[in-house]
Design a protein around this motif. Sequence first.
Motif, PDB file in Angstrom:
ATOM      1  N   PRO A  55      -9.864  -1.953  -0.015  1.00  0.00           N
ATOM      2  CA  PRO A  55      -8.867  -1.871  -1.087  1.00  0.00           C
ATOM      3  C   PRO A  55      -8.535  -3.265  -1.612  1.00  0.00           C
ATOM      4  O   PRO A  55      -8.712  -4.273  -0.920  1.00  0.00           O
ATOM      5  CB  PRO A  55      -7.658  -1.237  -0.398  1.00  0.00           C
ATOM      6  N   GLU A  62      -7.458   4.479  -3.793  1.00  0.00           N
ATOM      7  CA  GLU A  62      -6.516   3.820  -4.700  1.00  0.00           C
ATOM      8  C   GLU A  62      -5.572   4.894  -5.248  1.00  0.00           C
ATOM      9  O   GLU A  62      -6.030   5.886  -5.807  1.00  0.00           O
ATOM     10  CB  GLU A  62      -7.258   3.174  -5.885  1.00  0.00           C
ATOM     11  N   THR A  63      -4.289   4.701  -5.077  1.00  0.00           N
ATOM     12  CA  THR A  63      -3.326   5.651  -5.625  1.00  0.00           C
ATOM     13  C   THR A  63      -3.162   5.380  -7.119  1.00  0.00           C
ATOM     14  O   THR A  63      -2.776   4.283  -7.526  1.00  0.00           O
ATOM     15  CB  THR A  63      -1.969   5.544  -4.916  1.00  0.00           C
ATOM     16  N   THR A 101      -4.799  10.040  -4.910  1.00  0.00           N
ATOM     17  CA  THR A 101      -5.489   8.941  -4.233  1.00  0.00           C
ATOM     18  C   THR A 101      -6.926   9.370  -3.948  1.00  0.00           C
ATOM     19  O   THR A 101      -7.242   9.861  -2.865  1.00  0.00           O
ATOM     20  CB  THR A 101      -4.779   8.567  -2.918  1.00  0.00           C
ATOM     21  N   MET A 103       0.846  -1.195   0.000  1.00  0.00           N
ATOM     22  CA  MET A 103       0.000   0.000   0.000  1.00  0.00           C
ATOM     23  C   MET A 103       0.875   1.236   0.000  1.00  0.00           C
ATOM     24  O   MET A 103       1.925   1.272   0.638  1.00  0.00           O
ATOM     25  CB  MET A 103      -0.904   0.029   1.240  1.00  0.00           C
ATOM     26  N   SER A 110      -7.305   3.734   4.501  1.00  0.00           N
ATOM     27  CA  SER A 110      -7.846   2.508   5.078  1.00  0.00           C
ATOM     28  C   SER A 110      -8.031   2.642   6.586  1.00  0.00           C
ATOM     29  O   SER A 110      -9.061   2.255   7.140  1.00  0.00           O
ATOM     30  CB  SER A 110      -6.915   1.334   4.765  1.00  0.00           C
ATOM     31  N   GLU A 131      -2.886   5.318   0.626  1.00  0.00           N
ATOM     32  CA  GLU A 131      -3.848   4.213   0.695  1.00  0.00           C
ATOM     33  C   GLU A 131      -3.968   3.694   2.122  1.00  0.00           C
ATOM     34  O   GLU A 131      -5.072   3.412   2.611  1.00  0.00           O
ATOM     35  CB  GLU A 131      -3.408   3.084  -0.240  1.00  0.00           C
TER      36      GLU A 131
END
Length: 289
Positions: free
Chosen positions: A56, A86-87, A93, A1, A9, A5
């Motif tokens: 993710p 999501e990058t 992101t 990650m 999360s 991200e």
Amino acid sequence: MTLAEAAGSIQHQKIPASSGVTPQNLSSVTTHAFDGARPQSGKYPLVVLSPAYEDPRMVLTSLATDLASHGYVVALVGHTYEDSGETLANGQTPPCAICDDPALDFDSVTASRALDVSFVIDQLTHGNTAWRLAHLIDKHEIGMAGHSLGGAAAAATMITDPRVRAGVNMDGAFHPAPRPRQINRPFLMLGAAANHPPGGHDTTWEQTWAALGGYKKWLTVAGADHFSFSDLDLLLEEAGFPTPPLSPERGVVITREYVTAFFDQTLKGIHSPLLDGPSPNNPEVLFQY
């Protein structure tokens, strides 16, 4: 990650700062996989993985790496604007755009995911422009597995895209339940015994089972919870949070073994006795039908 991200999360899961879980230590979690490993030459089935709503794609890492080690090309799809972030290639992101929508139509979300997956398959099976190793893919042997809403998306994708020859729903309600003759290809329903027993509160599993026309299995796992089929329980255990009666490690092992056996049988033609009935090595797994 990426750090962004990981931060998204942690924020989305509402993990308190007192837990000691930081974006830095979450993004530094390592796996038993290697970047840049040289692949075996040949052609291999493609399996597309779709995570749960708001999750993710990285939480399906243990399943992805295991499938890859058994001779599959695996594509994990991050559904942008539907998860904790999501990058993208440009470094941005984008966060979840629909997570707080009280009127969200999950049927529309699974239909959108089906379009995502068909686009990914298009990109991976038309030359090598999207991925330099795309020549490894056997475009005639494609499967899809998903967790939660990702499992519903597997069914939705199979209805709209005949290239997907086998599907797996891991503990997800169907949105909507397929109708008779819509899916006549192999399908595995693998869920927590508390969530998806026959006659349970989620009637979409009964409706789907009746509608499925091909090879099919309905398996439930005793002691599992919703996240036993992803890496989330394993990560929560490492961080000191409570976990279900089924140990997170067993959840990972069971998910890997049965999903891999299913794709071995349906995409590679390798018979797996594991799918024939109850196994003394896996007493938690119940064969419902």
